[in-house]
Design a protein around this motif. Sequence first.
Motif, PDB file in Angstrom:
ATOM      1  N   PHE A  82       0.797  -1.027   0.014  1.00 50.50           N
ATOM      2  CA  PHE A  82      -0.005   0.059   0.229  1.00 50.50           C
ATOM      3  C   PHE A  82       0.950   1.252  -0.031  1.00 50.50           C
ATOM      4  O   PHE A  82       0.549   2.058  -0.843  1.00 50.50           O
ATOM      5  CB  PHE A  82      -0.955  -0.063   1.313  1.00 50.50           C
ATOM      6  CG  PHE A  82      -1.892   1.140   1.251  1.00 50.50           C
ATOM      7  CD1 PHE A  82      -2.753   1.649   0.324  1.00 50.50           C
ATOM      8  CD2 PHE A  82      -1.307   2.252   2.281  1.00 50.50           C
ATOM      9  CE1 PHE A  82      -3.700   2.583   0.544  1.00 50.50           C
ATOM     10  CE2 PHE A  82      -2.316   3.514   2.277  1.00 50.50           C
ATOM     11  CZ  PHE A  82      -3.301   3.444   1.252  1.00 50.50           C
ATOM     12  N   ALA A  83       1.993   1.326   0.873  1.00 49.43           N
ATOM     13  CA  ALA A  83       2.783   2.465   0.891  1.00 49.43           C
ATOM     14  C   ALA A  83       3.539   2.531  -0.360  1.00 49.43           C
ATOM     15  O   ALA A  83       3.606   3.730  -0.750  1.00 49.43           O
ATOM     16  CB  ALA A  83       3.851   2.382   2.072  1.00 49.43           C
ATOM     17  N   TYR A  84       4.051   1.494  -0.972  1.00 47.09           N
ATOM     18  CA  TYR A  84       4.711   1.640  -2.087  1.00 47.09           C
ATOM     19  C   TYR A  84       3.577   2.046  -3.221  1.00 47.09           C
ATOM     20  O   TYR A  84       3.875   3.146  -4.040  1.00 47.09           O
ATOM     21  CB  TYR A  84       5.073   0.121  -2.793  1.00 47.09           C
ATOM     22  CG  TYR A  84       5.684   0.270  -4.308  1.00 47.09           C
ATOM     23  CD1 TYR A  84       7.057   0.705  -4.431  1.00 47.09           C
ATOM     24  CD2 TYR A  84       4.675  -0.427  -5.029  1.00 47.09           C
ATOM     25  CE1 TYR A  84       7.518   0.610  -5.967  1.00 47.09           C
ATOM     26  CE2 TYR A  84       5.417  -0.496  -6.399  1.00 47.09           C
ATOM     27  CZ  TYR A  84       6.572  -0.067  -6.642  1.00 47.09           C
ATOM     28  OH  TYR A  84       7.220   0.189  -8.020  1.00 47.09           O
ATOM     29  N   LEU A  85       2.497   1.638  -3.665  1.00 42.60           N
ATOM     30  CA  LEU A  85       1.597   2.243  -4.463  1.00 42.60           C
ATOM     31  C   LEU A  85       1.192   3.266  -4.107  1.00 42.60           C
ATOM     32  O   LEU A  85       0.857   4.440  -5.316  1.00 42.60           O
ATOM     33  CB  LEU A  85       0.513   1.103  -4.557  1.00 42.60           C
ATOM     34  CG  LEU A  85       0.553  -0.067  -5.029  1.00 42.60           C
ATOM     35  CD1 LEU A  85      -0.846  -1.043  -4.812  1.00 42.60           C
ATOM     36  CD2 LEU A  85       0.911  -0.336  -6.455  1.00 42.60           C
ATOM     37  N   HIS A  86       0.886   3.907  -3.087  1.00 47.73           N
ATOM     38  CA  HIS A  86       1.067   5.318  -2.587  1.00 47.73           C
ATOM     39  C   HIS A  86       1.994   6.304  -3.400  1.00 47.73           C
ATOM     40  O   HIS A  86       1.494   7.418  -3.797  1.00 47.73           O
ATOM     41  CB  HIS A  86       0.550   5.446  -1.073  1.00 47.73           C
ATOM     42  CG  HIS A  86       0.424   6.738  -0.694  1.00 47.73           C
ATOM     43  ND1 HIS A  86      -0.755   7.681  -0.844  1.00 47.73           N
ATOM     44  CD2 HIS A  86       1.465   7.956  -0.113  1.00 47.73           C
ATOM     45  CE1 HIS A  86      -0.567   8.988  -0.584  1.00 47.73           C
ATOM     46  NE2 HIS A  86       0.781   9.068   0.303  1.00 47.73           N
ATOM     47  N   LEU A  87       3.217   5.966  -2.858  1.00 45.12           N
ATOM     48  CA  LEU A  87       4.250   6.760  -3.412  1.00 45.12           C
ATOM     49  C   LEU A  87       4.303   6.810  -5.109  1.00 45.12           C
ATOM     50  O   LEU A  87       4.692   7.672  -5.677  1.00 45.12           O
ATOM     51  CB  LEU A  87       5.724   5.952  -2.862  1.00 45.12           C
ATOM     52  CG  LEU A  87       5.781   6.244  -1.577  1.00 45.12           C
ATOM     53  CD1 LEU A  87       7.209   5.295  -1.196  1.00 45.12           C
ATOM     54  CD2 LEU A  87       6.074   7.873  -1.013  1.00 45.12           C
ATOM     55  N   VAL A  88       4.016   5.651  -5.593  1.00 46.75           N
ATOM     56  CA  VAL A  88       4.071   5.582  -7.023  1.00 46.75           C
ATOM     57  C   VAL A  88       3.010   6.513  -7.505  1.00 46.75           C
ATOM     58  O   VAL A  88       3.072   7.216  -8.482  1.00 46.75           O
ATOM     59  CB  VAL A  88       3.630   4.148  -7.702  1.00 46.75           C
ATOM     60  CG1 VAL A  88       3.456   4.148  -9.135  1.00 46.75           C
ATOM     61  CG2 VAL A  88       4.980   3.290  -7.535  1.00 46.75           C
ATOM     62  N   ALA A  89       1.750   6.591  -6.903  1.00 43.92           N
ATOM     63  CA  ALA A  89       0.608   7.278  -7.338  1.00 43.92           C
ATOM     64  C   ALA A  89       1.005   8.922  -7.115  1.00 43.92           C
ATOM     65  O   ALA A  89       0.595   9.720  -8.041  1.00 43.92           O
ATOM     66  CB  ALA A  89      -0.631   7.071  -6.603  1.00 43.92           C
TER      67      ALA A  89
END
Length: 79
Positions: free
Chosen positions: A40-47
């Motif tokens: 979730f944290a990774y996808l948030h950073l990517v977004a």
Amino acid sequence: MIYEAIYRWCKHQNKEVSYAGYAAMEAFLKQVSIFTSIMFAYLHLVAVFSLTRCCLLINNLLFLLGKVVQQTCNRKKDQ
């Protein structure tokens, strides 16, 4: 598949196997929780990164478009 195997151990008639199954289930669910939060944290950073890049691109395009419109208006005034 892993969950099903651990669940069977939890429901085993032998108490030692059952306790081991519950300990394994707890460890497994902790790992799933950690993995989920990391993803979730990774996808948030990517977004956030993608949206930032998109905003920069739009701002640059609008700046260039403004320059083109300004040049066009200046040419019409000179004629």
